[in-house]
Write an enzyme that holds these catalytic residues in place. Structure first.
Site, PDB file in Angstrom:
ATOM      1  N   HIS A  34      20.165  46.737  55.432  1.00 16.74           N
ATOM      2  CA  HIS A  34      20.147  45.724  56.490  1.00 16.74           C
ATOM      3  C   HIS A  34      21.503  45.040  56.636  1.00 16.74           C
ATOM      4  CE1 HIS A  34      16.093  46.277  57.586  1.00 16.74           C
ATOM      5  NE2 HIS A  34      15.565  45.807  56.474  1.00 16.74           N
ATOM      6  N   ALA A  55       9.249  43.844  87.155  1.00 17.05           N
ATOM      7  CA  ALA A  55       8.051  43.030  87.393  1.00 17.05           C
ATOM      8  C   ALA A  55       7.145  43.708  88.419  1.00 17.05           C
ATOM      9  CB  ALA A  55       8.448  41.630  87.864  1.00 17.05           C
ATOM     10  N   LEU A 103      16.080  35.171  82.539  1.00 19.25           N
ATOM     11  CA  LEU A 103      15.374  36.371  83.020  1.00 19.25           C
ATOM     12  C   LEU A 103      15.751  37.555  82.161  1.00 19.25           C
ATOM     13  CD1 LEU A 103      13.951  38.262  85.108  1.00 19.25           C
ATOM     14  CD2 LEU A 103      16.231  38.629  85.985  1.00 19.25           C
ATOM     15  N   GLN A 119      13.955  43.901  71.768  1.00 20.28           N
ATOM     16  CA  GLN A 119      13.801  42.567  72.353  1.00 20.28           C
ATOM     17  C   GLN A 119      12.458  41.905  72.080  1.00 20.28           C
ATOM     18  OE1 GLN A 119      16.080  43.882  76.169  1.00 20.28           O
ATOM     19  NE2 GLN A 119      15.542  41.748  76.428  1.00 20.28           N
ATOM     20  N   GLU A 166      16.740  50.857  52.755  1.00 22.25           N
ATOM     21  CA  GLU A 166      17.138  49.718  53.589  1.00 22.25           C
ATOM     22  C   GLU A 166      17.771  48.567  52.800  1.00 22.25           C
ATOM     23  OE1 GLU A 166      15.287  51.847  55.090  1.00 22.25           O
ATOM     24  OE2 GLU A 166      15.704  51.578  57.215  1.00 22.25           O
ATOM     25  N   TYR A 175      16.565  47.148  50.088  1.00 23.28           N
ATOM     26  CA  TYR A 175      15.595  46.267  49.423  1.00 23.28           C
ATOM     27  C   TYR A 175      15.656  46.469  47.898  1.00 23.28           C
ATOM     28  CZ  TYR A 175      13.570  44.982  53.945  1.00 23.28           C
ATOM     29  OH  TYR A 175      13.372  44.476  55.220  1.00 23.28           O
ATOM     30  N   GLY A 217      12.101  37.760  88.153  1.00 19.57           N
ATOM     31  CA  GLY A 217      13.296  36.977  88.474  1.00 19.57           C
ATOM     32  C   GLY A 217      13.111  36.117  89.704  1.00 19.57           C
ATOM     33  N   ALA A 243      13.999  41.730  81.300  1.00 23.47           N
ATOM     34  CA  ALA A 243      12.892  42.625  81.623  1.00 23.47           C
ATOM     35  C   ALA A 243      11.669  42.306  80.776  1.00 23.47           C
ATOM     36  CB  ALA A 243      13.339  44.069  81.424  1.00 23.47           C
ATOM     37  N   ARG A 246       9.936  56.009  49.999  1.00 26.11           N
ATOM     38  CA  ARG A 246      10.930  55.961  51.083  1.00 26.11           C
ATOM     39  C   ARG A 246      12.318  55.843  50.473  1.00 26.11           C
ATOM     40  NH1 ARG A 246      11.032  52.443  56.589  1.00 26.11           N
ATOM     41  NH2 ARG A 246      12.682  53.644  57.568  1.00 26.11           N
ATOM     42  N   SER A 295       6.494  52.078  59.290  1.00 23.07           N
ATOM     43  CA  SER A 295       6.216  50.678  58.954  1.00 23.07           C
ATOM     44  C   SER A 295       6.949  49.708  59.873  1.00 23.07           C
ATOM     45  CB  SER A 295       6.664  50.445  57.507  1.00 23.07           C
ATOM     46  OG  SER A 295       6.490  49.111  57.165  1.00 23.07           O
ATOM     47  N   CYS A 311      15.309  48.626  72.373  1.00 24.55           N
ATOM     48  CA  CYS A 311      16.009  47.385  72.722  1.00 24.55           C
ATOM     49  C   CYS A 311      15.815  46.296  71.675  1.00 24.55           C
ATOM     50  CB  CYS A 311      15.496  46.893  74.065  1.00 24.55           C
ATOM     51  SG  CYS A 311      13.731  46.441  74.027  1.00 24.55           S
TER      52      CYS A 311
HETATM   53  P1  NAP Z   1      23.014  34.835  81.407  1.00 22.06           P
HETATM   54  O1  NAP Z   1      22.672  35.487  80.123  1.00 22.06           O
HETATM   55  O2  NAP Z   1      22.323  33.608  81.819  1.00 22.06           O
HETATM   56  O3  NAP Z   1      24.577  34.574  81.368  1.00 22.06           O
HETATM   57  C1  NAP Z   1      25.266  33.988  82.420  1.00 22.06           C
HETATM   58  C2  NAP Z   1      26.706  33.716  82.006  1.00 22.06           C
HETATM   59  O4  NAP Z   1      27.369  33.119  83.082  1.00 22.06           O
HETATM   60  C3  NAP Z   1      26.842  32.797  80.823  1.00 22.06           C
HETATM   61  O5  NAP Z   1      27.887  33.310  80.018  1.00 22.06           O
HETATM   62  C4  NAP Z   1      27.223  31.460  81.439  1.00 22.06           C
HETATM   63  O6  NAP Z   1      28.072  30.879  80.491  1.00 22.06           O
HETATM   64  C5  NAP Z   1      27.907  31.840  82.725  1.00 22.06           C
HETATM   65  N1  NAP Z   1      27.638  30.961  83.856  1.00 22.06           N
HETATM   66  C6  NAP Z   1      26.460  30.435  84.243  1.00 22.06           C
HETATM   67  N2  NAP Z   1      26.612  29.685  85.354  1.00 22.06           N
HETATM   68  C7  NAP Z   1      27.909  29.746  85.688  1.00 22.06           C
HETATM   69  C8  NAP Z   1      28.670  29.183  86.729  1.00 22.06           C
HETATM   70  N3  NAP Z   1      28.130  28.423  87.654  1.00 22.06           N
HETATM   71  N4  NAP Z   1      30.000  29.429  86.752  1.00 22.06           N
HETATM   72  C9  NAP Z   1      30.558  30.213  85.812  1.00 22.06           C
HETATM   73  N5  NAP Z   1      29.883  30.774  84.799  1.00 22.06           N
HETATM   74  C10 NAP Z   1      28.568  30.543  84.743  1.00 22.06           C
HETATM   75  O7  NAP Z   1      22.832  35.836  82.606  1.00 22.06           O
HETATM   76  P2  NAP Z   1      23.183  37.362  82.759  1.00 22.06           P
HETATM   77  O8  NAP Z   1      24.300  37.784  81.869  1.00 22.06           O
HETATM   78  O9  NAP Z   1      23.328  37.560  84.210  1.00 22.06           O
HETATM   79  O10 NAP Z   1      21.908  38.074  82.263  1.00 22.06           O
HETATM   80  C11 NAP Z   1      20.715  37.911  82.980  1.00 22.06           C
HETATM   81  C12 NAP Z   1      19.571  38.217  82.095  1.00 22.06           C
HETATM   82  O11 NAP Z   1      19.510  39.594  81.849  1.00 22.06           O
HETATM   83  C13 NAP Z   1      19.704  37.494  80.763  1.00 22.06           C
HETATM   84  O12 NAP Z   1      18.581  36.722  80.516  1.00 22.06           O
HETATM   85  C14 NAP Z   1      19.800  38.567  79.790  1.00 22.06           C
HETATM   86  O13 NAP Z   1      18.954  38.294  78.685  1.00 22.06           O
HETATM   87  C15 NAP Z   1      19.315  39.803  80.509  1.00 22.06           C
HETATM   88  N6  NAP Z   1      20.102  40.873  79.997  1.00 22.06           N
HETATM   89  C16 NAP Z   1      19.818  41.272  78.775  1.00 22.06           C
HETATM   90  C17 NAP Z   1      20.567  42.251  78.229  1.00 22.06           C
HETATM   91  C18 NAP Z   1      20.252  42.720  76.878  1.00 22.06           C
HETATM   92  O14 NAP Z   1      20.982  43.498  76.331  1.00 22.06           O
HETATM   93  N7  NAP Z   1      19.190  42.286  76.289  1.00 22.06           N
HETATM   94  C19 NAP Z   1      21.619  42.808  78.898  1.00 22.06           C
HETATM   95  C20 NAP Z   1      21.898  42.365  80.166  1.00 22.06           C
HETATM   96  C21 NAP Z   1      21.127  41.373  80.699  1.00 22.06           C
HETATM   97  P3  NAP Z   1      28.761  29.446  80.657  1.00 22.06           P
HETATM   98  O15 NAP Z   1      27.723  28.605  81.350  1.00 22.06           O
HETATM   99  O16 NAP Z   1      29.108  29.017  79.264  1.00 22.06           O
HETATM  100  O17 NAP Z   1      29.973  29.717  81.465  1.00 22.06           O
HETATM  101 FE1  SF4 Z   2      10.944  49.732  71.642  1.00 28.12          FE
HETATM  102 FE2  SF4 Z   2      12.023  47.599  72.866  1.00 28.12          FE
HETATM  103 FE3  SF4 Z   2       9.369  47.956  72.724  1.00 28.12          FE
HETATM  104 FE4  SF4 Z   2      10.731  47.301  70.545  1.00 28.12          FE
HETATM  105  S1  SF4 Z   2      10.506  46.060  72.368  1.00 28.12           S
HETATM  106  S2  SF4 Z   2       9.145  48.830  70.695  1.00 28.12           S
HETATM  107  S3  SF4 Z   2      12.580  48.471  70.854  1.00 28.12           S
HETATM  108  S4  SF4 Z   2      10.844  49.230  73.809  1.00 28.12           S
END
Ligand code: NAP
Ligand code: SF4
Length: 663
Positions: free
Chosen positions: A252, A384, A647, A339, A164, A166, A640, A649, A214, A25, A337
């Site tokens: 949850h 991409a 940005l 996401q 869960e 519920y 990107g 994935a 369940r 589900s 993920c």
């Molecule tokens: P981000 O999420 O945009 O974070 C950038 C960080 O740097 C922020 O903490 C920001 O905070 C800081 N920053 C920005 N400009 C700055 C500057 N000029 N000087 C100093 N600090 C600065 O970017 P990212 O961590 O590189 O991630 C990139 C993308 O990958 C994100 O969109 C993220 O969603 C994705 N990603 C996702 C996951 C996940 O688990 N879903 C994991 C890794 C990456 P302040 O501006 O407050 O300082």
């Molecule tokens: Fe799996 Fe991530 Fe797709 Fe959700 S978004 S179904 S967790 S790969």
């Protein structure tokens, strides 16, 4: 035959399933929009792809039981007509489908929520109303009515959601049931409600309708059920008429991750195996089962009779068909993920999938054969570029993919190095297989220039990003995150500038040592304090995280708490994981200089020096558009290279898929 256990038929009560793969589900978010044609297309595609049994997203039996105000259900005869379009489509595609009856109890996000006792959940702002006897009878009657309507709407069965945390689960546990009447107190009373619900649904429907219950195997909350109670309930529910027991893990409100990518595959299946010894009806294993190999192993080892996979069927509707035809390597892997599925659901958006943007969009995003095959160049082998190249080639175009480095994957390759993100490795492998099957010409270690792109009808620039280099004195002494994750030497005391997704990932990478707990379930259970419900009610133990490999500070300029922008359903896991490793997270920081003494920062008007030996820049990214800017011909810019802000994935793959669908 490949996967002989997974692909073996099984008779469940009145129904014979063609295999042991259950699509579990998941809320789609389409029902509330009234978009029933899309709901039908979504499930029909999974039925056509071979799922043995589909269980729908939870349907409310009444307004107060809905997960949120206006949540879909089967309240009226008009609802039945909508559901009929779904069941007809699934049956026409050769599948079977059961409707889940989900009463949220105190998890219902609204002021009319009801529960055994007036105890607010820590994850809800709404205190529930304690039901009186008549109120409980009304809830039971509504669930029975929902089951009858489900049969009238053409469903093959119903699943009664009892896990869960519920409504039904809330009656079972002392944590949420403080009643002193016949619905509370000792366990015979606390389990009365779920047993009554199952018994009355069976009585109303007779023997010829599939009834799944369940059951929560391990609540992972204080004062949850003990194993004795779980086993007692399982036997009682079986006696009351359940044909099969599906399993649920954790409430949850539990502070232990149960489905995130850092949870080991099949981490809880041993409990399903234990349940199997307590009952004679078949049992279904669930949680973090995402490949046919894992599913087959669980079945072969006798841990379960069926396996439930919810998100994997979002990632690939043809999971079973590909497994059955020797094409398992072509199954798009769910990387857990959240996401595009759960994070979307919790933001009120339609659930989709990072890996498969068609999920939930089956009618609108299609990849038909190209009317006029073209020569297409794709520059960049990150998410991409990989997606655009694969879909364009699958549609019949002649595609060449240029990648400057020696391997495909782009930023996904960095992600795969993070402990807890190992699933990104198989994701890259899947892309590589997909390109090969689609016949894409891949040019590795080839930096494309304008001359190399001459002669192509279309050029897609997916050149990705470069790390942003913030203006701070002494910046040349710092490492970029790409360098740190690629093995550059890092000291014992580290400051990370930037606390976005990548800052958190780098902190995780630097504080871990030794084997990743995600690859070692026993170690993972110790880290998170997952015990045994046979020893403690709810199955919690004292968490015992391994000591951190080094001291880390994680910094950001925003005054808020770091990590607020992380995924809705997973951010808390990353915050908790780093807190357990002693990572100090500071907001409201101004960076003054990187010196021989460390990182000089200003915070709350005071200047201080963090005595670190390494500073790592995780300050976001800039689009890499050098080639596109100098190209001089029209081209498509995606991922990107198009927009680096926000940005991820998910956006990159979605944008690439939509472009490739129109080329
Ligand atoms: P981000 O999420 O945009 O974070 C950038 C960080 O740097 C922020 O903490 C920001 O905070 C800081 N920053 C920005 N400009 C700055 C500057 N000029 N000087 C100093 N600090 C600065 O970017 P990212 O961590 O590189 O991630 C990139 C993308 O990958 C994100 O969109 C993220 O969603 C994705 N990603 C996702 C996951 C996940 O688990 N879903 C994991 C890794 C990456 P302040 O501006 O407050 O300082
Ligand atoms: Fe799996 Fe991530 Fe797709 Fe959700 S978004 S179904 S967790 S790969």
């Amino acid at each position: 035959m490949p996967y002989p256990h997974l692909l073996a038929p099984l008779t469940l009560g009145p129904l014979t399933l063609r295999n042991r793969a259950v699509m579990g589900s998941m809320h789609t978010g389409l029902e509330e929009r009234g978009d029933w044609a899309r709901v039908a297309a979504f499930y029909a595609e999974r039925a056509a792809g071979g799922a043995g049994l589909i269980v729908t997203g939870g349907m409310a039996p009444n307004a107060e039981g809905g997960v949120f105000p206006g949540a879909a259900g089967l309240f009226t005869p008009a609802d039945s007509a909508n559901h009929r379009t779904v069941t007809d489509a699934v049956h026409a595609a050769g599948g079977a489908i059961a409707m889940q009856i989900l009463h949220a109890g105190r998890y219902a996000y609204g002021k009319d929520c009801v529960a055994p006792s007036a105890l607010r959940s820590p994850i809800s702002p709404f205190a529930p109303r304690e039901l009186d006897e008549a109120g409980i009878e009304t809830q039971i009657a509504d669930m029975v009515t929902a089951a009858l309507r489900a049969r009238d709407a053409g469903y093959d069965g119903v699943e009664v959601m009892g896990s869960e945390g519920y409504f039904l689960n809330q009656f079972l546990a002392r944590r949420t049931n403080r009643r002193t009447d016949r619905w509370g107190g000792d366990y015979a009373n606390r389990m009365r409600l779920p047993v009554e619900v199952v018994g009355r649904i069976r009585a109303a429907l007779g023997p010829d309708f599939l009834l799944i219950y369940r059951i929560s195997l391990i609540d992972l909350v204080p004062d949850g059920s003990t194993w004795d109670e779980v086993a007692t309930l399982a036997r009682a529910v079986q006696a009351a008429g359940a044909d099969v027991l599906n399993t649920g893990i954790g409430w949850h409100e539990a502070r232990v991750p149960t489905i995130a990518t850092s949870v080991p595959r099949a981490a809880f299946a041993h409990l399903t195996g234990r349940l199997r010894g307590e009952v004679t009806v078949p049992v279904i294993a669930s949680n973090r089962i995402n490949t046919p190999e894992v599913a087959e192993r669980l079945l072969a080892e006798g841990m379960a009779d069926l396996v439930s996979m919810a998100r994997p069927f979002l990632a690939d509707s043809h999971f079973v068909a590909k497994a059955a035809s020797g094409r398992a390597a072509e199954i798009a892997p769910c990387i857990a993920c959240n996401q595009a599925c759960l994070d979307h659901t919790f933001s009120g958006k339609v659930a989709s999938c990072l890996v498969n943007p068609r999920a939930g969009h089956e009618l609108e995003l299609t990849y038909p054969p190209a009317a006029h095959p073209k020569r297409i160049a794709v520059v960049g082998g990150g998410p991409a570029g990989l997606t655009a190249a694969a879909i364009a080639a699958e549609r019949g175009h002649a595609v060449t993919l240029f990648e400057a480095s020696e391997a495909l994957g782009g930023q996904l390759r960095l992600a795969a190095r993070i402990p807890g993100k190992e699933e990104f490795g198989p994701l890259i492998d899947w892309f590589v297989t997909r390109l090969a099957v689609a016949g894409v010409t891949v040019r590795l270690s080839t930096r494309a220039d304008a001359a190399a792109l001459d002669g192509f009808d279309e050029v897609v620039m997916a050149t990705g990003v470069t790390p942003r280099l913030p203006e701070v004195e002494g910046r040349e002494h710092a490492l970029t995150y790409a360098e740190a994750l690629s093995g550059a030497p890092v000291g014992e005391q580290v400051a990370i500038i930037g606390a976005g997704g990548i800052g958190f990932d780098v902190a995780e990478y630097l504080t871990h040592q030794g084997e990743s707990p995600t690859l070692n379930p026993a170690l993972w259970r110790r880290e998170w304090g997952v015990g045994d419900p046979a020893e403690t009610a709810g199955g919690l133990a004292e968490p015992a995280p391994a000591p951190p490999a080094r001291k880390v500070w994680l910094l950001q300029r925003k005054a808020e708490k770091p990590g607020r922008g992380l995924g809705k359903t997973t951010g808390w896991i990353h915050r908790a994981s780093l807190a357990a490793k002693g990572v100090e997270m500071l907001g409201g920081v101004t960076y003054r200089a990187i010196t021989a003494g460390g990182l000089v920062i200003e915070r709350g008007g005071a200047v201080e020096t963090l005595a670190v030996d390494t500073v790592i820049l995780c300050a976001g990214q800039e689009p890499d558009r050098a080639l596109a800017d100098s190209f001089g011909r029209p081209c498509h810019i995606i991922g990107g290279a198009d927009v680096a802000a926000e940005l991820d994935a998910r956006r990159a793959i979605d944008q690439a898929a939509r472009l490739a669908a129109r080329l």
